[in-house]
Design an enzyme around this catalytic site. Structure first.
Site, mmCIF file in Angstrom:
data_model
loop_
_atom_site.group_PDB
_atom_site.id
_atom_site.type_symbol
_atom_site.label_atom_id
_atom_site.label_comp_id
_atom_site.label_asym_id
_atom_site.label_seq_id
_atom_site.Cartn_x
_atom_site.Cartn_y
_atom_site.Cartn_z
ATOM 1 N NE ARG A 99 -26.670 -18.558 -26.665
ATOM 2 C CZ ARG A 99 -25.808 -18.584 -25.516
ATOM 3 N NH1 ARG A 99 -25.035 -17.536 -25.287
ATOM 4 N NH2 ARG A 99 -25.604 -19.769 -25.201
ATOM 5 C CG ASP A 130 -28.963 -11.313 -23.676
ATOM 6 O OD1 ASP A 130 -28.509 -12.272 -24.430
ATOM 7 O OD2 ASP A 130 -28.050 -10.989 -22.554
ATOM 8 N NE ARG A 181 -22.305 -22.223 -32.992
ATOM 9 C CZ ARG A 181 -23.152 -22.693 -32.257
ATOM 10 N NH1 ARG A 181 -22.821 -23.376 -31.157
ATOM 11 N NH2 ARG A 181 -24.372 -22.685 -32.590
ATOM 12 C CG ASP A 257 -31.950 -28.182 -27.825
ATOM 13 O OD1 ASP A 257 -32.256 -28.847 -27.098
ATOM 14 O OD2 ASP A 257 -31.355 -26.901 -27.636
ATOM 15 C CG ASN A 258 -27.659 -28.180 -27.189
ATOM 16 O OD1 ASN A 258 -27.662 -27.474 -27.904
ATOM 17 N ND2 ASN A 258 -27.703 -27.968 -25.614
HETATM 18 P P1 AMP Z 1 -28.711 -23.952 -25.025
HETATM 19 O O1 AMP Z 1 -29.062 -25.109 -24.360
HETATM 20 O O2 AMP Z 1 -27.466 -23.247 -24.638
HETATM 21 O O3 AMP Z 1 -27.864 -24.967 -26.269
HETATM 22 O O4 AMP Z 1 -29.971 -23.176 -25.670
HETATM 23 C C1 AMP Z 1 -31.195 -23.673 -25.613
HETATM 24 C C2 AMP Z 1 -31.806 -22.608 -26.554
HETATM 25 O O5 AMP Z 1 -31.944 -21.236 -25.900
HETATM 26 C C3 AMP Z 1 -31.658 -22.375 -27.952
HETATM 27 O O6 AMP Z 1 -32.746 -22.213 -28.841
HETATM 28 C C4 AMP Z 1 -30.829 -21.278 -27.838
HETATM 29 O O7 AMP Z 1 -30.623 -20.427 -29.082
HETATM 30 C C5 AMP Z 1 -31.241 -20.338 -26.773
HETATM 31 N N1 AMP Z 1 -30.598 -19.378 -26.218
HETATM 32 C C6 AMP Z 1 -29.315 -19.689 -25.428
HETATM 33 N N2 AMP Z 1 -28.941 -18.434 -24.865
HETATM 34 C C7 AMP Z 1 -29.640 -17.339 -25.302
HETATM 35 C C8 AMP Z 1 -29.611 -16.021 -25.400
HETATM 36 N N3 AMP Z 1 -28.800 -15.502 -24.485
HETATM 37 N N4 AMP Z 1 -30.252 -15.553 -26.080
HETATM 38 C C9 AMP Z 1 -31.232 -16.001 -26.834
HETATM 39 N N5 AMP Z 1 -31.161 -17.331 -27.017
HETATM 40 C C10 AMP Z 1 -30.711 -17.878 -26.250
HETATM 41 MG MG MG Z 2 -28.247 -25.207 -28.129
#
Ligand code: AMP
Ligand code: MG
Length: 505
Positions: A99, A130, A181, A257-258
């Site tokens: 996203r 989404d 960002r 990944d973060n």
């Molecule tokens: P996060 O743990 O929030 O950093 O996200 C983990 C993964 O899920 C990353 O690849 C994000 O891009 C993806 N992601 C999180 N929320 C969404 C969303 N609403 N739509 C699409 N991808 C998402």
């Molecule tokens: Mg992330």
């Protein structure tokens, strides 16, 4: 507005975008109806060389919602990058910007920054998501990244938040928003893991070369530039976690990944600044095992660096003969990883001495700090106020104890500690006033407590964005007294204890 649009370039030599199609997919943002400005950071605009009045320029919210990108030429579209990662300790395979869309780079005063829209719609890496971000989490990211920066903690920045009434389904129906960002780079540990896992050593090398050339050029002079890159990541990550621990910040989702290759705080989700200190505090409601609890953060960072080292492994040891290369590469990587402990522990101890206002170093300082944490934990004493109020304590008598002491239910425990602290202060040359001043430069008065963010969010949901900006302004001066904003430094109200933050953002 066209000034900002004209200053953003996403094809330039040496940029992440120039790495090519193996790394990213270009696509326009999904349109967001009737966008409006929710928050805007003038100092980030200035850093980028944009006018501080940018937010009131016509077309601003259309641009930073991503709406104009559908008219961009196909070769210059924004892009989503591909990465993989370990989530909650388990290999998750391919993830990527699900996203996030990078608009490109802006250069100002010789510094280059990438601008990225978070919440700009679905990408090829969205999986089941989404592609959207909700207003609540976007305000939290905006406020926290700016708060962290002004605390002196390395972080991605946030230029603005753009909202829209478009509904977004989470636990309940919310509305969409996009945060812009800003960072020198959004490369994560997971980018390296991705190309390692897919056996693309060529791409892995291009990526590492990109990061070295842009951010760590001195690594080129090392015997092994890639090992030197790992070392930079080890040191900057250790330094970052010291800073988190020292202000009671919990990230909440320290998946690989973060984790930023530059050691920046990145991906604000269910983060939290602790109110009452609990070493086991888990800020992410979805983290049932407490993997990312406060006290776990240093060892998780180390674990994540181990994953990064694994990802870089094929690049290490080029100077050795084929017969011995793989074995020696592993030994080298292990040696560099060991550097985490060597960096972290003394840096945290030094930070704690500064927080306690100790100008000199003495045997037992470490125990003094640990004892304070023990009684803070036992009493759930407020993290921020305990340290801030310790500056009022006098080295000669107990007259100034009350502001800190009153945060402890067990007053006797505090008194016993304060006696030791005073004894330690008697070995210092600085007087109380000098010590207090130094302490107030490292112990913030204002942090982004959950309830403060929640107040701003509740108002913003009613289309009143003034509290977002007021709070952002307070957090830009976290070490100042700001008597007119005393309420922002107080203990959380009772309702705050029921606030929960989850991964759902
Ligand atoms: P996060 O743990 O929030 O950093 O996200 C983990 C993964 O899920 C990353 O690849 C994000 O891009 C993806 N992601 C999180 N929320 C969404 C969303 N609403 N739509 C699409 N991808 C998402
Ligand atoms: Mg992330």
């Amino acid at each position: 507005m066209s000034a900002a649009a004209g200053a953003i370039d996403n094809q330039r030599e040496g940029s992440f975008a120039a790495l090519g199609n193996v790394f990213l997919t270009r696509l326009p943002a999904a349109p967001l109806p009737a966008p409006y400005v929710v928050g805007f950071a003038p100092d980030v605009a200035s850093m980028l060389g944009f006018d501080a009045s940018l937010a009131s320029a016509p077309g601003f919210s259309e641009f930073f919602s991503g709406n104009t990108t559908r008219d961009w030429p196909s070769t210059a579209l924004p892009y989503a990058s591909v990465y993989s990662g370990h989530q909650f300790g388990v290999w998750a395979g391919q993830l990527g910007d699900g996203r996030a869309l990078t608009l490109g780079e802006a250069e100002h005063n010789g510094r280059r920054f990438e601008l990225q829209l978070k919440g700009g719609g679905r990408t090829p890496y969205s999986r089941m998501g989404d592609g959207r971000a909700v207003l609540r989490s976007s305000i939290r990211e905006y406020l926290c990244s700016e708060a962290m920066h002004h605390l002196g903690i390395p972080t991605t920045r946030a230029l603005c938040v753009i909202g829209s009434d478009q509904p977004v389904r989470r636990e309940e129906i919310e509305t969409a928003a996009v945060v812009t960002r800003v960072s020198p780079s959004f490369v994560r540990f997971g980018h390296f893991e991705h190309f390692y896992a897919n056996d693309r050593v060529d791409a892995l090398r291009s990526l590492a070369d990109h990061v070295i050339d842009r951010f760590y050029p001195a690594c080129r002079d090392a015997d092994d530039p890639y090992l030197a890159l790992l070392n930079e990541a080890v040191l900057s990550t250790a330094d970052l976690i010291v800073q988190w621990q020292a202000v009671g910040f919990c990230h909440g989702v320290m998946n690989t990944d973060n984790m930023s290759i530059l050691g920046l705080t990145i991906d604000y989700g269910p983060f939290g600044f602790m109110d009452g200190f609990d070493a086991n505090h888990i800020c992410n409601h979805s983290d049932s095992q407490g993997r990312y609890a406060y006290r776990m953060q240093p060892q998780i960072a180390y674990w994540n660096l181990f994953c990064l080292a694994q990802g870089l492994l094929p690049l290490f040891g080029e100077r050795y003969g084929e017969a011995e290369r793989s074995e020696r590469a592993v030994q080298d990587a292990q040696r560099v990883l060991e550097g985490f402990k060597a960096r972290f522990a003394p840096a945290l101890e030094a930070r704690m001495r500064a927080k306690l206002g100790l100008d000199t170093e003495r045997e037992g300082d470490d125990q003094l700090a640990n004892k304070l944490f023990e009684i803070m934990h036992a009493n759930r004493a407020d993290f921020t106020l305990t340290f801030r109020n310790l500056s009022k304590l006098s080295r000669h008598d107990a007259n100034g104890d009350a502001p800190a002491r009153d945060l402890f239910l067990d007053r006797a425990a505090f008194d016993a500690w304060a006696t030791e602290y005073r004894a330690r202060l008697s070995h210092e040359t600085r007087d109380d006033a000098e010590r207090a001043e130094a302490m107030n430069r490292v112990n913030p008065k204002y942090v982004l407590r959950n309830h403060l963010a929640e107040n701003a969010i509740r108002r913003a949901k009613e289309k009143d964005f003034s509290e977002v900006e007021r709070l952002a302004a307070v957090l830009r001066h976290p070490f100042d007294e700001q008597p007119e904003h005393e309420a922002y430094a107080g203990l959380p109200p009772d309702w705050a204890s029921s606030l929960e933050v989850s991964c759902s953002s």
